[in-house]
Design a protein around this motif. Structure first.
Motif, PDB file in Angstrom:
ATOM      1  N   SER A 112       0.827  -1.210   0.000  1.00 23.74           N
ATOM      2  CA  SER A 112       0.000   0.000   0.000  1.00 23.74           C
ATOM      3  C   SER A 112       0.859   1.257   0.000  1.00 23.74           C
ATOM      4  O   SER A 112       2.026   1.227   0.385  1.00 23.74           O
ATOM      5  CB  SER A 112      -0.954   0.011   1.195  1.00 23.74           C
ATOM      6  N   ILE A 113       0.222   2.349  -0.426  1.00 21.81           N
ATOM      7  CA  ILE A 113       0.884   3.655  -0.436  1.00 21.81           C
ATOM      8  C   ILE A 113      -0.195   4.734  -0.456  1.00 21.81           C
ATOM      9  O   ILE A 113      -1.292   4.524  -0.969  1.00 21.81           O
ATOM     10  CB  ILE A 113       1.827   3.794  -1.662  1.00 21.81           C
ATOM     11  N   ASP A 114       0.120   5.885   0.130  1.00 23.41           N
ATOM     12  CA  ASP A 114      -0.750   7.053   0.045  1.00 23.41           C
ATOM     13  C   ASP A 114      -0.269   7.918  -1.104  1.00 23.41           C
ATOM     14  O   ASP A 114       0.940   8.110  -1.284  1.00 23.41           O
ATOM     15  CB  ASP A 114      -0.715   7.853   1.342  1.00 23.41           C
ATOM     16  N   LEU A 115      -1.226   8.451  -1.873  1.00 18.50           N
ATOM     17  CA  LEU A 115      -0.904   9.266  -3.041  1.00 18.50           C
ATOM     18  C   LEU A 115      -1.630  10.599  -2.972  1.00 18.50           C
ATOM     19  O   LEU A 115      -2.786  10.647  -2.567  1.00 18.50           O
ATOM     20  CB  LEU A 115      -1.360   8.558  -4.331  1.00 18.50           C
ATOM     21  N   ASP A 116      -0.971  11.660  -3.378  1.00 18.10           N
ATOM     22  CA  ASP A 116      -1.612  12.951  -3.586  1.00 18.10           C
ATOM     23  C   ASP A 116      -1.652  13.182  -5.081  1.00 18.10           C
ATOM     24  O   ASP A 116      -0.605  13.357  -5.718  1.00 18.10           O
ATOM     25  CB  ASP A 116      -0.820  14.074  -2.904  1.00 18.10           C
ATOM     26  N   ALA A 165      -8.574  17.178  -7.056  1.00 14.67           N
ATOM     27  CA  ALA A 165      -7.334  16.810  -6.373  1.00 14.67           C
ATOM     28  C   ALA A 165      -7.696  16.075  -5.083  1.00 14.67           C
ATOM     29  O   ALA A 165      -8.573  16.507  -4.341  1.00 14.67           O
ATOM     30  CB  ALA A 165      -6.517  18.052  -6.079  1.00 14.67           C
ATOM     31  N   SER A 166      -7.038  14.947  -4.858  1.00 12.56           N
ATOM     32  CA  SER A 166      -7.405  14.108  -3.722  1.00 12.56           C
ATOM     33  C   SER A 166      -6.191  13.406  -3.131  1.00 12.56           C
ATOM     34  O   SER A 166      -5.186  13.201  -3.797  1.00 12.56           O
ATOM     35  CB  SER A 166      -8.398  13.024  -4.159  1.00 12.56           C
ATOM     36  N   LYS A 167      -6.344  13.025  -1.870  1.00 18.78           N
ATOM     37  CA  LYS A 167      -5.372  12.148  -1.223  1.00 18.78           C
ATOM     38  C   LYS A 167      -5.977  10.753  -1.264  1.00 18.78           C
ATOM     39  O   LYS A 167      -7.080  10.531  -0.770  1.00 18.78           O
ATOM     40  CB  LYS A 167      -5.107  12.598   0.211  1.00 18.78           C
ATOM     41  N   LEU A 168      -5.248   9.816  -1.886  1.00 20.28           N
ATOM     42  CA  LEU A 168      -5.755   8.471  -2.103  1.00 20.28           C
ATOM     43  C   LEU A 168      -4.860   7.448  -1.434  1.00 20.28           C
ATOM     44  O   LEU A 168      -3.690   7.699  -1.193  1.00 20.28           O
ATOM     45  CB  LEU A 168      -5.817   8.163  -3.610  1.00 20.28           C
ATOM     46  N   LYS A 169      -5.434   6.285  -1.169  1.00 26.60           N
ATOM     47  CA  LYS A 169      -4.659   5.155  -0.656  1.00 26.60           C
ATOM     48  C   LYS A 169      -4.919   3.971  -1.577  1.00 26.60           C
ATOM     49  O   LYS A 169      -6.062   3.600  -1.804  1.00 26.60           O
ATOM     50  CB  LYS A 169      -5.060   4.806   0.770  1.00 26.60           C
ATOM     51  N   ILE A 170      -3.847   3.411  -2.106  1.00 29.80           N
ATOM     52  CA  ILE A 170      -3.955   2.212  -2.927  1.00 29.80           C
ATOM     53  C   ILE A 170      -3.469   1.043  -2.084  1.00 29.80           C
ATOM     54  O   ILE A 170      -2.426   1.122  -1.443  1.00 29.80           O
ATOM     55  CB  ILE A 170      -3.170   2.351  -4.252  1.00 29.80           C
ATOM     56  N   THR A 171      -4.283  -0.024  -2.033  1.00 24.11           N
ATOM     57  CA  THR A 171      -3.981  -1.192  -1.210  1.00 24.11           C
ATOM     58  C   THR A 171      -4.099  -2.456  -2.053  1.00 24.11           C
ATOM     59  O   THR A 171      -5.074  -2.625  -2.778  1.00 24.11           O
ATOM     60  CB  THR A 171      -4.969  -1.288  -0.031  1.00 24.11           C
TER      61      THR A 171
END
Length: 124
Positions: free
Chosen positions: A10-14, A81-87
């Motif tokens: 996983s990682i957080d993305l802007d 524009a969003s802060k996302l988390k891909i898992t």
């Protein structure tokens, strides 16, 4: 372009608004993608973002990213524009090889699958 190793899960993305593609690097043949449990969540609204599989009769776009072979797996769109988390919950089901089995001679030279700790997930 954001990237992380598949083993990290996983990682957080802007990300700004627009259309994005998810690639896996290491080879040009990918299998069991439909069994991969991958989720993209908007952390501000807690909504799941729909990932659309990118293939044309089982064929996927191939590219080079950072000098490595890559295959496009999914695309998605975000409207702001969003802060996302891909898992990714079960990366071990993914099978990636350097070349497609249709390339018979190359399949003989490169028969083994790419190890999970060497595969990168790239969002661009």
């Amino acid at each position: 372009m954001k990237q992380f190793y598949l083993k990290d899960k996983s990682i957080d993305l802007d990300l700004g608004y627009g259309s994005y593609h998810i690639f896996f690097t290491g080879g040009w043949y990918i299998k069991n993608l439909e069994e991969l449990d991958i989720k993209l969540i908007d952390l501000e609204t807690n909504e799941k973002i729909n990932l659309k599989a990118k293939d044309f009769f089982g064929l996927r776009k191939q590219d080079y990213i950072g000098g490595e072979k890559a295959v496009e797996a999914f695309e998605f769109n975000i409207l702001k524009a969003s802060k996302l988390k891909i898992t990714i919950k079960n990366p071990e089901v993914l099978i990636m090889k350097k070349v497609h089995p249709f390339m018979f001679m190359y399949s003989i030279l490169f028969p083994r699958k790419i190890e999970i700790d060497k595969i990168k997930v790239v969002v661009k």
